[in-house]
Design a protein around this motif. Structure first.
Motif, PDB file in Angstrom:
ATOM      1  N   PHE A 134      16.340  -1.793  22.612  1.00 39.83           N
ATOM      2  CA  PHE A 134      16.577  -1.248  23.954  1.00 39.83           C
ATOM      3  C   PHE A 134      15.460  -1.673  24.905  1.00 39.83           C
ATOM      4  O   PHE A 134      15.698  -2.199  25.991  1.00 39.83           O
ATOM      5  CB  PHE A 134      16.659   0.278  23.849  1.00 39.83           C
ATOM      6  CG  PHE A 134      16.822   0.972  25.166  1.00 39.83           C
ATOM      7  CD1 PHE A 134      18.020   0.899  25.853  1.00 39.83           C
ATOM      8  CD2 PHE A 134      15.777   1.684  25.717  1.00 39.83           C
ATOM      9  CE1 PHE A 134      18.176   1.536  27.071  1.00 39.83           C
ATOM     10  CE2 PHE A 134      15.911   2.323  26.927  1.00 39.83           C
ATOM     11  CZ  PHE A 134      17.120   2.251  27.611  1.00 39.83           C
ATOM     12  N   ILE A 135      14.208  -1.474  24.453  1.00 38.98           N
ATOM     13  CA  ILE A 135      13.074  -1.765  25.332  1.00 38.98           C
ATOM     14  C   ILE A 135      12.937  -3.268  25.563  1.00 38.98           C
ATOM     15  O   ILE A 135      12.745  -3.722  26.690  1.00 38.98           O
ATOM     16  CB  ILE A 135      11.782  -1.165  24.739  1.00 38.98           C
ATOM     17  CG1 ILE A 135      11.855   0.355  24.834  1.00 38.98           C
ATOM     18  CG2 ILE A 135      10.548  -1.677  25.461  1.00 38.98           C
ATOM     19  CD1 ILE A 135      10.739   1.077  24.128  1.00 38.98           C
ATOM     20  N   MET A 167      14.588  -7.106  33.176  1.00 38.86           N
ATOM     21  CA  MET A 167      13.880  -6.808  34.421  1.00 38.86           C
ATOM     22  C   MET A 167      12.903  -7.920  34.786  1.00 38.86           C
ATOM     23  O   MET A 167      12.707  -8.230  35.961  1.00 38.86           O
ATOM     24  CB  MET A 167      13.168  -5.460  34.305  1.00 38.86           C
ATOM     25  CG  MET A 167      14.138  -4.281  34.382  1.00 38.86           C
ATOM     26  SD  MET A 167      13.369  -2.721  34.821  1.00 38.86           S
ATOM     27  CE  MET A 167      12.663  -2.232  33.272  1.00 38.86           C
ATOM     28  N   SER A 168      12.300  -8.556  33.761  1.00 41.71           N
ATOM     29  CA  SER A 168      11.380  -9.664  34.047  1.00 41.71           C
ATOM     30  C   SER A 168      12.108 -10.812  34.721  1.00 41.71           C
ATOM     31  O   SER A 168      11.602 -11.432  35.657  1.00 41.71           O
ATOM     32  CB  SER A 168      10.728 -10.163  32.759  1.00 41.71           C
ATOM     33  OG  SER A 168       9.761  -9.248  32.334  1.00 41.71           O
ATOM     34  N   TRP A 197      14.587   6.465   8.654  1.00 42.73           N
ATOM     35  CA  TRP A 197      13.825   6.611   9.893  1.00 42.73           C
ATOM     36  C   TRP A 197      13.640   5.291  10.618  1.00 42.73           C
ATOM     37  O   TRP A 197      13.434   5.263  11.821  1.00 42.73           O
ATOM     38  CB  TRP A 197      12.435   7.177   9.583  1.00 42.73           C
ATOM     39  CG  TRP A 197      12.434   8.644   9.312  1.00 42.73           C
ATOM     40  CD1 TRP A 197      12.283   9.229   8.099  1.00 42.73           C
ATOM     41  CD2 TRP A 197      12.582   9.705  10.255  1.00 42.73           C
ATOM     42  NE1 TRP A 197      12.330  10.590   8.223  1.00 42.73           N
ATOM     43  CE2 TRP A 197      12.524  10.907   9.535  1.00 42.73           C
ATOM     44  CE3 TRP A 197      12.781   9.739  11.639  1.00 42.73           C
ATOM     45  CZ2 TRP A 197      12.632  12.149  10.147  1.00 42.73           C
ATOM     46  CZ3 TRP A 197      12.890  10.965  12.243  1.00 42.73           C
ATOM     47  CH2 TRP A 197      12.816  12.146  11.505  1.00 42.73           C
ATOM     48  N   PRO A 205      13.121   3.541  15.485  1.00 45.85           N
ATOM     49  CA  PRO A 205      12.258   2.615  16.225  1.00 45.85           C
ATOM     50  C   PRO A 205      12.889   1.246  16.437  1.00 45.85           C
ATOM     51  O   PRO A 205      12.622   0.600  17.452  1.00 45.85           O
ATOM     52  CB  PRO A 205      11.009   2.497  15.345  1.00 45.85           C
ATOM     53  CG  PRO A 205      11.146   3.455  14.261  1.00 45.85           C
ATOM     54  CD  PRO A 205      12.489   4.050  14.282  1.00 45.85           C
ATOM     55  N   ARG A 234      13.888   5.701   1.619  1.00 49.69           N
ATOM     56  CA  ARG A 234      13.738   6.881   0.784  1.00 49.69           C
ATOM     57  C   ARG A 234      13.957   8.054   1.708  1.00 49.69           C
ATOM     58  O   ARG A 234      13.224   8.214   2.670  1.00 49.69           O
ATOM     59  CB  ARG A 234      12.332   6.953   0.194  1.00 49.69           C
ATOM     60  CG  ARG A 234      12.126   5.998  -0.945  1.00 49.69           C
ATOM     61  CD  ARG A 234      10.751   6.162  -1.529  1.00 49.69           C
ATOM     62  NE  ARG A 234       9.805   5.256  -0.907  1.00 49.69           N
ATOM     63  CZ  ARG A 234       8.496   5.370  -1.028  1.00 49.69           C
ATOM     64  NH1 ARG A 234       7.989   6.367  -1.696  1.00 49.69           N
ATOM     65  NH2 ARG A 234       7.699   4.511  -0.459  1.00 49.69           N
ATOM     66  N   GLY A 235      14.933   8.857   1.458  1.00 50.20           N
ATOM     67  CA  GLY A 235      15.232   9.941   2.378  1.00 50.20           C
ATOM     68  C   GLY A 235      15.918   9.375   3.617  1.00 50.20           C
ATOM     69  O   GLY A 235      16.562   8.335   3.561  1.00 50.20           O
ATOM     70  N   LEU A 257      13.093  -4.984  29.146  1.00 50.81           N
ATOM     71  CA  LEU A 257      11.932  -5.676  29.710  1.00 50.81           C
ATOM     72  C   LEU A 257      12.277  -7.115  30.067  1.00 50.81           C
ATOM     73  O   LEU A 257      11.894  -7.622  31.125  1.00 50.81           O
ATOM     74  CB  LEU A 257      10.765  -5.655  28.709  1.00 50.81           C
ATOM     75  CG  LEU A 257      10.146  -4.300  28.399  1.00 50.81           C
ATOM     76  CD1 LEU A 257       8.912  -4.468  27.535  1.00 50.81           C
ATOM     77  CD2 LEU A 257       9.774  -3.554  29.671  1.00 50.81           C
ATOM     78  N   MET A 301       0.834  -1.204   0.000  1.00 50.92           N
ATOM     79  CA  MET A 301       0.000   0.000   0.000  1.00 50.92           C
ATOM     80  C   MET A 301       0.867   1.252   0.000  1.00 50.92           C
ATOM     81  O   MET A 301       1.658   1.457   0.921  1.00 50.92           O
ATOM     82  CB  MET A 301      -0.858   0.009   1.255  1.00 50.92           C
ATOM     83  CG  MET A 301      -2.217  -0.548   1.023  1.00 50.92           C
ATOM     84  SD  MET A 301      -2.881  -1.116   2.560  1.00 50.92           S
ATOM     85  CE  MET A 301      -2.129  -2.719   2.669  1.00 50.92           C
ATOM     86  N   ALA A 302       0.718   2.029  -0.997  1.00 51.35           N
ATOM     87  CA  ALA A 302       1.522   3.255  -1.052  1.00 51.35           C
ATOM     88  C   ALA A 302       0.717   4.407  -0.467  1.00 51.35           C
ATOM     89  O   ALA A 302      -0.502   4.319  -0.331  1.00 51.35           O
ATOM     90  CB  ALA A 302       1.897   3.565  -2.499  1.00 51.35           C
ATOM     91  N   GLU A 303       1.392   5.432  -0.088  1.00 49.85           N
ATOM     92  CA  GLU A 303       0.718   6.595   0.459  1.00 49.85           C
ATOM     93  C   GLU A 303       0.066   7.389  -0.667  1.00 49.85           C
ATOM     94  O   GLU A 303       0.506   7.304  -1.808  1.00 49.85           O
ATOM     95  CB  GLU A 303       1.698   7.458   1.258  1.00 49.85           C
ATOM     96  CG  GLU A 303       2.952   7.841   0.522  1.00 49.85           C
ATOM     97  CD  GLU A 303       4.029   6.777   0.605  1.00 49.85           C
ATOM     98  OE1 GLU A 303       4.869   6.879   1.477  1.00 49.85           O
ATOM     99  OE2 GLU A 303       4.030   5.848  -0.217  1.00 49.85           O
ATOM    100  N   LEU A 322      15.117   1.492  19.352  1.00 50.16           N
ATOM    101  CA  LEU A 322      14.237   1.595  20.510  1.00 50.16           C
ATOM    102  C   LEU A 322      13.691   0.218  20.877  1.00 50.16           C
ATOM    103  O   LEU A 322      13.628  -0.160  22.053  1.00 50.16           O
ATOM    104  CB  LEU A 322      13.093   2.548  20.151  1.00 50.16           C
ATOM    105  CG  LEU A 322      12.295   3.150  21.292  1.00 50.16           C
ATOM    106  CD1 LEU A 322      13.206   3.981  22.149  1.00 50.16           C
ATOM    107  CD2 LEU A 322      11.169   4.002  20.724  1.00 50.16           C
ATOM    108  N   ALA A 323      13.328  -0.550  19.849  1.00 48.06           N
ATOM    109  CA  ALA A 323      12.770  -1.882  20.093  1.00 48.06           C
ATOM    110  C   ALA A 323      13.777  -2.753  20.820  1.00 48.06           C
ATOM    111  O   ALA A 323      13.437  -3.419  21.807  1.00 48.06           O
ATOM    112  CB  ALA A 323      12.370  -2.530  18.766  1.00 48.06           C
ATOM    113  N   PHE A 373      10.467  12.960  -1.868  1.00 45.88           N
ATOM    114  CA  PHE A 373      10.656  11.651  -1.245  1.00 45.88           C
ATOM    115  C   PHE A 373       9.410  10.774  -1.347  1.00 45.88           C
ATOM    116  O   PHE A 373       9.456   9.591  -1.094  1.00 45.88           O
ATOM    117  CB  PHE A 373      11.091  11.805   0.220  1.00 45.88           C
ATOM    118  CG  PHE A 373      10.029  12.336   1.130  1.00 45.88           C
ATOM    119  CD1 PHE A 373       9.179  11.456   1.803  1.00 45.88           C
ATOM    120  CD2 PHE A 373       9.868  13.696   1.330  1.00 45.88           C
ATOM    121  CE1 PHE A 373       8.214  11.939   2.651  1.00 45.88           C
ATOM    122  CE2 PHE A 373       8.899  14.189   2.161  1.00 45.88           C
ATOM    123  CZ  PHE A 373       8.068  13.304   2.823  1.00 45.88           C
TER     124      PHE A 373
END
Lengths: 661, 121
Positions: free
Chosen positions: B101-102, B109-110, B91, B95, B87-88, B106, B1-3, B98-99, B19
């Protein structure tokens, strides 16, 4: 006449004894009546084609927002009625209104629906309605995925609500802790409904999270750097980041419970080496971020509302962003405070008690910044602003009682008492619901093209606000007097009765507020003040720069952003989008086409879920095959876009008075 | 699905939206995807087989299936999750970091939280 065996089997499976009580039969009558009305409107009046082409197959984020809003308000009604029944039972504890089982079922569905099927879709309604407009985009990044998210939510909600009249409700609380939620203690299909509906809706929620992260990172108008992003969009970004990483633990916990129940494994059972506390750990690994998933959007809404209605730039934008980001990180590190009494040891409890208190710092920063935004501003007391004014003291008190609960030794006293119940309603209603209602009143003109009547809205607000405090303040006292949550009766002579009666009166006040709210909505849809300017509140951000409701393509020309409050800056400099658009600026726009795929996907998942609930494997396999078939069809469907010609857009813009002559 | 996007021939006129222009993929048989799919099936059933057949001592088993899991994750990210495409600005790296790291936080700590079981049983 004897019925054939398979019919008897179906009747006994689908309608066991606990779905043949007066409350359930009453619900049956209501459902049949609603069905008859829908049948009349759709088939007899012939609205079916319109509903199908304009709403069910739509991938337009603005229409999906309306669908989410309808779903959320319907679920608010359902779970609100649950709450009123619970409160009536507690005010009259010895009249035998509700049996213990019925009471358990009602508080389970009340909590589950309010969190997963009221708060979440309400949030997504506002995300969908506002975020693409605020960042100057023509849709979300994945429009079809967005529609799939909605239909997965809708069919998940249908599955859970069905349980009440078909097969029996879940009754292990919204947290559904094992071993209570296991087959040994709760045979029957009720818990399966809970597990399947949350799993299905959870897929949709995760996809929405991904969709908005991509939308906000990739679809911003040129010039809108992250530090020029409106705060509601920032809160949506942080909420989405929480959704993406918080829902997998829930999926894991629910799937393992489901496998325990359907296939006799023993992940969380008492015997065979099962570990029920691991479920509790996994559930709250999700559950605590979930608290911030539902409250961060409210923070974002208030940041927009307070700036608009104070006619002032938001105070301390950078700090607001920093506190949102730090809340997002801290939200992942506090989950043990939901089960301090498990006894993980002093080190663990002390760590998580401290991390919980730490989260009060960024939240406090935000509270001060909202107050400083109002300071010296020209404040307009609209309904949206009233909810903001009510939110600040309510949320501060809710936060303060949260700090009390975060103190580990104190929590051992308060755990599972009405003090806790009062605390979380205080933050969920005072934070989330006040925020969502504020957002609804604020963005209603943008969604529907007319204002909600302010006078009626103020009536609803005051009833709601006062009803809220009359309901929940006595519950703090009840908690201090030792009343436990989730009990359907209690002896007189403990000093609990009068407080419970007061609390119930308050709950009916909130029920009345809901009725006024619905009246307000229905009245305003027919007679409300039309918004012809597109800028109903003298707003600051981009969504107010376009007509209300926004045309299908949102922006005829994508704006270029140079300021943090771009629309305000444009108004200040005298230039408006309205008079800057000439016919030669407008080009053809490619838009996503409507498609039945999302609806069919939701229906297939519903079939799959229904089969799993009753362990009818052939039905489940058929549903799963339909899911796969729908996805394959969708994958090979290359005609997903259609061009909207420049002339059509010029015509629309001219009719809205937005085109230079 | 394109924007949704402005038509390619017109988009150049809209500042800064380059972009969003479609990237043309080479048409052809998706060799990498088919091998990736087969590989992920083999890794999944391989670990399932090792666990159900009790072929090695628990500690070794744990190490082996963890290694297979890391291989699986790398395969999914590399073949199916478009980690190498951009593209560009890239980004997707934010995330993803972040994934990790989190997730590691988790899990760590669990393990710490659930150690209470060792103390009481």
């Amino acid at each position: 006449m004897a019925l054939p065996g398979w019919m008897l089997y179906l009747i006994h499976t689908l309608f066991p004894a606990n779905t043949r009580r007066p409350t359930e039969l009453g619900a049956d009558v209501l459902i049949i009546a609603t069905g008859a009305i829908l049948f009349y409107i759709l088939i007899i009046k012939g609205r079916w084609r319109h509903v199908w082409t304009e709403w069910i197959t739509t991938v337009d984020h603005k229409k999906i927002a309306v669908l989410y809003l309808i779903g959320a308000l319907a679920m608010l009604f359902r779970a609100g009625v649950d709450a009123l029944m619970l409160r009536t039972q507690l005010a009259l504890p010895h009249q035998g209104l509700l049996s213990a089982l019925e009471y358990d079922q009602l508080f389970t569905t009340h909590g589950t629906i309010m969190i997963f099927f009221m708060a979440m879709p309400f949030i997504f309604a506002l995300f969908n309605a506002v975020i693409p407009l605020q960042i100057g985009s023509r849709d979300v990044a994945f429009p079809r995925l967005n529609a799939m998210s909605f239909w997965l939510f809708a069919f998940g909600a249908l599955l859970l609500n069905m349980s009440f009249v078909v097969g029996g409700s879940p009754s292990a609380g919204w947290t559904a802790y094992p071993p209570l939620s296991e087959n040994v203690f709760l045979p029957g299909v009720g818990q399966n409904y809970y597990l399947m509906s949350l799993l299905i809706a959870g897929i949709g929620t995760t996809m929405t999270g991904i969709n908005f992260v991509v939308t906000i990172l990739r679809m911003r108008a040129p010039g809108m750097t992250l530090m020029k992003l409106p705060l509601f969009a920032w809160s949506a970004l942080m909420t989405s980041a929480l959704i993406i990483f918080a829902f997998p633990p829930l999926t894991v916990a629910l799937s393992m419970t489901l496998i325990d129940r359907l296939f006799q494994s023993s992940f969380f059972t008492l015997g065979h080496g099962g570990m029920p506390m691991m479920y509790v750990n996994l559930f709250w690994l999700f559950g605590h971020p979930e608290v911030y998933i539902v409250v961060l959007p409210a923070f974002g809404i208030f940041s927009e509302v307070v700036a608009t209605f104070s006619s002032k730039r938001l105070f301390g934008y950078e700090v607001m962003v920093a506190s949102l980001v730090s809340i997002m990180f801290l939200a992942y590190g506090t989950w043990v405070h939901h089960f301090f009494t498990m006894g993980a040891g002093p080190a663990v409890n002390a760590f998580f008690g401290l991390s919980t208190m730490l989260i009060a710092i960024p939240t406090g920063v935000k509270i001060f910044n909202w107050i400083f935004t109002m300071w010296g501003g020209r404040i307009r007391m609209t309904v949206a602003m009233l909810y903001q004014m009510a939110f600040i003291p309510t949320f501060v008190i809710g936060g303060a009682t949260g700090i009390i609960l975060a103190t580990v030794p104190v929590d051992y006293q308060f755990h599972n008492t009405y003090f806790l119940v009062a605390h979380f309603h205080n933050v969920l209603i005072g934070g989330t619901l006040f925020g969502l209602l504020s957002g609804m009143y604020y963005w209603w003109p943008k969604m529907f093209g007319m204002k909600l009547d302010e006078h009626q809205g103020k009536w609803a607000f005051w009833l709601f606000f006062l009803g809220f405090w009359v309901t929940f303040f006595p519950q703090y006292l009840l908690g201090l007097e030792g009343m436990q949550r989730r009990m359907n009766t209690y002896p007189f002579g403990l000093g609990w009765h009068m407080l419970n009666v007061i609390s119930t009166i308050g709950a009916f006040g909130m029920g009345a507020a809901f009725l006024v709210l619905v009246y307000n909505v229905v009245w305003s849809l027919r007679h409300g003040e039309r918004d012809v300017t597109g800028d109903a509140w003298d707003g600051r951000t981009l969504e107010w720069a376009i007509p209300s409701p926004a045309p299908e393509y949102n922006f005829a020309r994508i704006p270029v952003v140079n300021d943090r409050d771009p629309w305000w800056a444009m108004k200040e400099s005298g230039a408006t989008l309205a008079n800057s658009l000439s016919a030669s600026d407008i080009h053809a726009i490619e838009l996503p086409k409507s498609t039945p795929v999302p609806f069919l996907l939701g229906a297939s998942f519903f079939l799959f879920g229904f089969g799993m609930v009753f362990s009818w494997w052939y039905v489940a396999i058929l549903g799963l095959l339909c899911v796969i078939g729908t996805l394959i069809y969708s994958g090979f469907n290359y005609e997903e876009h259609a061009m909207l010609s420049a002339d059509a857009i010029r015509g629309t813009e001219a009719s809205l008075g937005r085109l230079q002559a | 699905m394109a924007e949704p996007r402005t038509a390619p021939e017109e988009s150049a006129r809209e500042e800064g939206l380059a972009f969003l222009e479609p990237r043309v993929h080479a048409e052809g048989f998706p060799v990498a995807q088919v091998f990736g799919y087969a590989g992920s099936i083999i890794l999944t059933f391989g670990s399932f087989f090792l666990v159900t057949r009790h072929l090695m001592p628990p500690v070794v088993l744990l190490a082996v299936i963890l290694t297979l899991a890391v291989g699986q994750a790398a395969l999914q990210l590399g073949v199916f999750m478009h980690i190498r495409e951009s593209r560009g600005p890239a980004w997707q790296i934010v995330p993803l970091g972040l994934a990790f790291f989190i997730a590691l936080g988790l899990i760590g700590m669990s393990v710490w939280i659930m150690m209470f079981k060792a103390g009481v049983s």
